[in-house]
Motif scaffolding. Structure first.
Motif, PDB file in Angstrom:
ATOM      1  N   GLY A   1       0.805  -1.211   0.000  1.00  0.00           N
ATOM      2  CA  GLY A   1       0.000   0.000   0.000  1.00  0.00           C
ATOM      3  C   GLY A   1       0.842   1.265   0.000  1.00  0.00           C
ATOM      4  O   GLY A   1       0.517   2.243  -0.688  1.00  0.00           O
ATOM      5  N   VAL A   2       1.935   1.261   0.755  1.00  0.00           N
ATOM      6  CA  VAL A   2       2.820   2.434   0.798  1.00  0.00           C
ATOM      7  C   VAL A   2       3.415   2.713  -0.575  1.00  0.00           C
ATOM      8  O   VAL A   2       3.414   3.857  -1.060  1.00  0.00           O
ATOM      9  CB  VAL A   2       3.943   2.215   1.837  1.00  0.00           C
ATOM     10  CG1 VAL A   2       5.027   3.279   1.676  1.00  0.00           C
ATOM     11  CG2 VAL A   2       3.378   2.265   3.255  1.00  0.00           C
ATOM     12  N   ILE A   3       3.921   1.666  -1.239  1.00  0.00           N
ATOM     13  CA  ILE A   3       4.539   1.861  -2.555  1.00  0.00           C
ATOM     14  C   ILE A   3       3.515   2.367  -3.561  1.00  0.00           C
ATOM     15  O   ILE A   3       3.766   3.323  -4.306  1.00  0.00           O
ATOM     16  CB  ILE A   3       5.171   0.541  -3.038  1.00  0.00           C
ATOM     17  CG1 ILE A   3       6.358   0.166  -2.158  1.00  0.00           C
ATOM     18  CG2 ILE A   3       5.616   0.653  -4.499  1.00  0.00           C
ATOM     19  CD1 ILE A   3       6.957  -1.188  -2.482  1.00  0.00           C
ATOM     20  N   SER A   4       2.351   1.734  -3.591  1.00  0.00           N
ATOM     21  CA  SER A   4       1.324   2.120  -4.557  1.00  0.00           C
ATOM     22  C   SER A   4       0.851   3.550  -4.339  1.00  0.00           C
ATOM     23  O   SER A   4       0.766   4.339  -5.293  1.00  0.00           O
ATOM     24  CB  SER A   4       0.143   1.153  -4.457  1.00  0.00           C
ATOM     25  OG  SER A   4      -0.877   1.505  -5.359  1.00  0.00           O
ATOM     26  N   GLU A   5       0.584   3.910  -3.087  1.00  0.00           N
ATOM     27  CA  GLU A   5       0.054   5.250  -2.837  1.00  0.00           C
ATOM     28  C   GLU A   5       1.131   6.322  -2.916  1.00  0.00           C
ATOM     29  O   GLU A   5       0.839   7.466  -3.239  1.00  0.00           O
ATOM     30  CB  GLU A   5      -0.652   5.273  -1.474  1.00  0.00           C
ATOM     31  CG  GLU A   5      -1.798   4.282  -1.407  1.00  0.00           C
ATOM     32  CD  GLU A   5      -2.920   4.732  -0.495  1.00  0.00           C
ATOM     33  OE1 GLU A   5      -2.921   5.900  -0.074  1.00  0.00           O
ATOM     34  OE2 GLU A   5      -3.797   3.899  -0.208  1.00  0.00           O
ATOM     35  N   ARG A   6       2.366   5.961  -2.631  1.00  0.00           N
ATOM     36  CA  ARG A   6       3.460   6.909  -2.857  1.00  0.00           C
ATOM     37  C   ARG A   6       3.596   7.232  -4.345  1.00  0.00           C
ATOM     38  O   ARG A   6       4.055   8.312  -4.720  1.00  0.00           O
ATOM     39  CB  ARG A   6       4.770   6.338  -2.328  1.00  0.00           C
ATOM     40  CG  ARG A   6       4.931   6.461  -0.824  1.00  0.00           C
ATOM     41  CD  ARG A   6       5.222   7.899  -0.442  1.00  0.00           C
ATOM     42  NE  ARG A   6       5.592   8.033   0.955  1.00  0.00           N
ATOM     43  CZ  ARG A   6       6.059   9.146   1.499  1.00  0.00           C
ATOM     44  NH1 ARG A   6       6.203  10.229   0.751  1.00  0.00           N
ATOM     45  NH2 ARG A   6       6.359   9.208   2.768  1.00  0.00           N
TER      46      ARG A   6
ATOM     47  N   VAL B   1      -7.094   5.629  12.781  1.00  0.00           N
ATOM     48  CA  VAL B   1      -7.255   6.387  11.540  1.00  0.00           C
ATOM     49  C   VAL B   1      -8.019   7.689  11.762  1.00  0.00           C
ATOM     50  O   VAL B   1      -7.622   8.750  11.299  1.00  0.00           O
ATOM     51  CB  VAL B   1      -7.974   5.524  10.478  1.00  0.00           C
ATOM     52  CG1 VAL B   1      -8.262   6.336   9.229  1.00  0.00           C
ATOM     53  CG2 VAL B   1      -7.123   4.313  10.139  1.00  0.00           C
ATOM     54  N   ALA B   2      -9.125   7.628  12.500  1.00  0.00           N
ATOM     55  CA  ALA B   2      -9.985   8.800  12.660  1.00  0.00           C
ATOM     56  C   ALA B   2      -9.545   9.701  13.812  1.00  0.00           C
ATOM     57  O   ALA B   2      -9.662  10.915  13.736  1.00  0.00           O
ATOM     58  CB  ALA B   2     -11.428   8.368  12.884  1.00  0.00           C
ATOM     59  N   GLY B   3      -8.995   9.107  14.869  1.00  0.00           N
ATOM     60  CA  GLY B   3      -8.676   9.900  16.040  1.00  0.00           C
ATOM     61  C   GLY B   3      -7.258  10.399  16.088  1.00  0.00           C
ATOM     62  O   GLY B   3      -7.006  11.566  16.368  1.00  0.00           O
ATOM     63  N   LEU B   4      -6.304   9.520  15.804  1.00  0.00           N
ATOM     64  CA  LEU B   4      -4.908   9.899  15.980  1.00  0.00           C
ATOM     65  C   LEU B   4      -4.341  10.616  14.778  1.00  0.00           C
ATOM     66  O   LEU B   4      -3.538  11.523  14.905  1.00  0.00           O
ATOM     67  CB  LEU B   4      -4.066   8.650  16.282  1.00  0.00           C
ATOM     68  CG  LEU B   4      -4.344   7.965  17.625  1.00  0.00           C
ATOM     69  CD1 LEU B   4      -3.414   6.779  17.793  1.00  0.00           C
ATOM     70  CD2 LEU B   4      -4.159   8.943  18.774  1.00  0.00           C
ATOM     71  N   VAL B   5      -4.701  10.172  13.560  1.00  0.00           N
ATOM     72  CA  VAL B   5      -4.071  10.747  12.385  1.00  0.00           C
ATOM     73  C   VAL B   5      -5.106  11.302  11.417  1.00  0.00           C
ATOM     74  O   VAL B   5      -4.963  11.216  10.208  1.00  0.00           O
ATOM     75  CB  VAL B   5      -3.194   9.697  11.667  1.00  0.00           C
ATOM     76  CG1 VAL B   5      -2.007   9.338  12.500  1.00  0.00           C
ATOM     77  CG2 VAL B   5      -4.009   8.456  11.331  1.00  0.00           C
ATOM     78  N   GLY B   6      -6.166  11.883  11.950  1.00  0.00           N
ATOM     79  CA  GLY B   6      -7.216  12.388  11.092  1.00  0.00           C
ATOM     80  C   GLY B   6      -6.755  13.501  10.164  1.00  0.00           C
ATOM     81  O   GLY B   6      -7.342  13.720   9.132  1.00  0.00           O
ATOM     82  N   LYS B   7      -5.695  14.226  10.546  1.00  0.00           N
ATOM     83  CA  LYS B   7      -5.229  15.331   9.730  1.00  0.00           C
ATOM     84  C   LYS B   7      -3.933  15.008   9.001  1.00  0.00           C
ATOM     85  O   LYS B   7      -3.240  15.906   8.539  1.00  0.00           O
ATOM     86  CB  LYS B   7      -5.022  16.569  10.613  1.00  0.00           C
ATOM     87  CG  LYS B   7      -6.314  17.112  11.220  1.00  0.00           C
ATOM     88  CD  LYS B   7      -6.056  18.378  12.019  1.00  0.00           C
ATOM     89  CE  LYS B   7      -7.339  18.935  12.606  1.00  0.00           C
ATOM     90  NZ  LYS B   7      -7.109  20.157  13.400  1.00  0.00           N
ATOM     91  N   SER B   8      -3.565  13.753   8.914  1.00  0.00           N
ATOM     92  CA  SER B   8      -2.351  13.395   8.210  1.00  0.00           C
ATOM     93  C   SER B   8      -2.536  13.657   6.715  1.00  0.00           C
ATOM     94  O   SER B   8      -3.623  13.520   6.164  1.00  0.00           O
ATOM     95  CB  SER B   8      -1.990  11.926   8.446  1.00  0.00           C
ATOM     96  OG  SER B   8      -3.005  11.101   7.950  1.00  0.00           O
ATOM     97  N   ARG B   9      -1.446  14.027   6.050  1.00  0.00           N
ATOM     98  CA  ARG B   9      -1.521  14.401   4.636  1.00  0.00           C
ATOM     99  C   ARG B   9      -0.991  13.279   3.757  1.00  0.00           C
ATOM    100  O   ARG B   9       0.168  12.890   3.876  1.00  0.00           O
ATOM    101  CB  ARG B   9      -0.715  15.672   4.390  1.00  0.00           C
ATOM    102  CG  ARG B   9      -0.896  16.249   2.993  1.00  0.00           C
ATOM    103  CD  ARG B   9       0.058  17.373   2.731  1.00  0.00           C
ATOM    104  NE  ARG B   9       1.424  16.899   2.586  1.00  0.00           N
ATOM    105  CZ  ARG B   9       1.931  16.431   1.439  1.00  0.00           C
ATOM    106  NH1 ARG B   9       1.179  16.357   0.355  1.00  0.00           N
ATOM    107  NH2 ARG B   9       3.181  16.037   1.374  1.00  0.00           N
ATOM    108  N   PRO B  10      -1.810  12.743   2.867  1.00  0.00           N
ATOM    109  CA  PRO B  10      -1.327  11.736   1.932  1.00  0.00           C
ATOM    110  C   PRO B  10      -0.489  12.387   0.838  1.00  0.00           C
ATOM    111  O   PRO B  10      -0.426  13.625   0.744  1.00  0.00           O
ATOM    112  CB  PRO B  10      -2.622  11.143   1.370  1.00  0.00           C
ATOM    113  CG  PRO B  10      -3.586  12.272   1.418  1.00  0.00           C
ATOM    114  CD  PRO B  10      -3.237  13.044   2.673  1.00  0.00           C
ATOM    115  N   PRO B  11       0.176  11.605  -0.012  1.00  0.00           N
ATOM    116  CA  PRO B  11       0.838  12.197  -1.185  1.00  0.00           C
ATOM    117  C   PRO B  11      -0.132  13.072  -1.962  1.00  0.00           C
ATOM    118  O   PRO B  11      -1.301  12.712  -2.148  1.00  0.00           O
ATOM    119  CB  PRO B  11       1.283  10.968  -1.987  1.00  0.00           C
ATOM    120  CG  PRO B  11       1.470   9.894  -0.955  1.00  0.00           C
ATOM    121  CD  PRO B  11       0.416  10.150   0.088  1.00  0.00           C
TER     122      PRO B  11
END
Length: 428
Positions: free
Chosen positions: A147-152, A408-418
């Motif tokens: 998943g990391v490789i594909s979404e990167r 996913v919703a609580g700890l990293v809700g504002k994390s930025r994807p590629p």
């Protein structure tokens, strides 16, 4: 006078900037856990002693068991959690972030407190708990790496579930027919690539919505493997669904290290490949030209195209690589963990792996740690059921998914994807 005014304006801007970056998210989340700990560990405290068994009878080096008075230990742990929360609030007030090591220490203490409370009058086999955690986490880690490789590279890989399931099915069939588990591994990677080919073709070439393609692939693979299992494998289990497995390989010296030795260095070749894969993906993404190209087409494909990088080709081949890695992880289920293929045996592991990618902020190391967390939550229900914990079995069944949702919703809700993740690139 003008100089004084400018100085005051400058100080005002500094104060406003500090106020803008001040975040109370961490201390609030920690305070919630402290409240939960106080209610469960103290208000509903249990008497007796909790025993943590550190060594097994077969271990060369024997460690003494740790015996804790349940109620007193829980009170001390809640006080330590409150202290860390107070320090986190102080840092937030000073517009500073809570260090990662402090959050890790908080999580470790909370888990120890929960195990101490749940194991009152019983024993927790620490090595067994960790061995089970790693075993459950292996397919999650391979799926998360894919998943990391594909979404990167800019393609949302919702099809991890299908890639894991296809790898598990094909590995079982090929290894059963050839009696060669290594051929089963190779076939599993090929199956994962086939699933990812479809995802890449529709999402990159034909610009179909990537999430929809991934969901359809998951349903397709689940239906196809279930049909073949019922109509083909079940009719001839001895020939098609009895794959030979891999024997554990004990690493000399390292396998005798207390606690960590049995967990990490008495494993099969698939687990050792996983260690290498995590390190290789991290090094490749951040230290090689390949990784730079992958990240560039995932962040700013137009700029990458400008400097001569073929965006479509780069995305296509890296989605295929992600499928091969996920398929390899699926082979672990049939060639190691279970020993045969069953209907929908991944049981949502692909979606949990995708959650680990988000929780890990699209970083291979952090995604691996997130997968281990989910694996621990899953295995914990098995251990607590064995020792007769007062925690309701229904809650324990929900625990892995609760952790997933909260992470996913609580700890990293504002994390930025590629920046270009999920966005098709049309060459202008």
């Amino acid at each position: 006078m003008t100089t004084v005014t400018r100085a005051q304006d400058s100080q005002s801007r500094i104060v406003l900037e500090k106020a803008e970056i001040r975040s109370w998210k961490a201390p609030i989340a920690l305070a919630v856990f402290v409240l939960i700990g106080a209610v469960v560990f103290i208000a509903f405290g249990r008497d007796g002693e909790s025993t943590f068994v550190l060594s097994r009878r077969v271990d060369v080096i024997q460690l003494a068991d740790i015996v804790l008075p349940t109620r007193a230990a829980c009170i001390v742990i809640v006080l330590l959690l409150a202290a860390i929360t107070g320090w986190s609030a102080y840092l937030a007030f000073r517009a500073r972030t809570t260090p990662v090591w402090a959050l890790g220490l908080f999580g470790f203490l909370f888990v120890v407190g929960f195990l101490t409370w749940a194991a009152a009058g019983a024993s927790i086999p620490v090595s067994g708990l960790l061995i089970g955690t790693l075993g459950i986490s292996v397919p999650l880690i391979f799926g998360a790496l894919g998943g990391v490789i594909s979404e990167r590279a800019g393609v949302v890989n919702v099809a991890i579930e299908g890639q894991l399931l296809a790898g598990a099915f094909v590995a079982a069939v090929v290894a059963s027919i050839t009696r060669q588990p290594l051929l089963g591994l190779a076939a599993a990677m090929f199956a994962g690539v086939l699933v990812s080919f479809v995802l890449a073709a529709f999402s990159i070439k034909y610009l179909v919505e990537q999430v929809i393609v991934g969901v359809v692939l998951n349903v397709l693979v689940a239906g196809l493997t279930s049909f073949l299992f019922s109509q083909v494998l079940s009719e001839n289990t001895a020939l098609l669904n009895s794959p030979p497995g891999f024997d554990p390989i004990n690493i000399p010296i390292l396998s005798e290290i207390p606690i960590l030795g049995p967990v990490l260095f008495r494993q099969t070749i698939i687990v050792y490949v996983m260690y290498f894969a995590v390190a290789a993906v991290w090094f490749g993404l951040y230290r090689t030209r390949w990784g730079l190209r992958v990240r560039s087409v995932g962040e700013h494909p137009q700029a990458a195209d400008t400097v001569g990088i073929n965006v479509a080709s780069t995305r296509f081949w890296n989605v295929s690589l992600a499928g091969a890695i996920a398929g390899f992880g699926g082979a672990y289920l049939t060639l190691d963990a279970v020993g045969s293929f069953n209907k929908e045996m991944t049981a949502g592991a692909g979606f949990i792996a995708l959650a680990a990618v988000i929780f890990g902020r699209w970083d291979p190391i952090k995604a691996t740690l997130a997968a281990l967390l989910f694996g621990f939550a899953t295995n914990l229900q098995n251990v607590l059921s064995i020792i007769g914990s007062p925690v309701p079995s229904e809650f324990m069944l929900m625990l892995p998914y609760i952790v997933t949702i909260f992470a996913v919703a609580g700890l990293v809700g504002k994390s930025r994807p590629p920046a270009a993740d999920g966005k098709p690139y049309i060459k202008s």
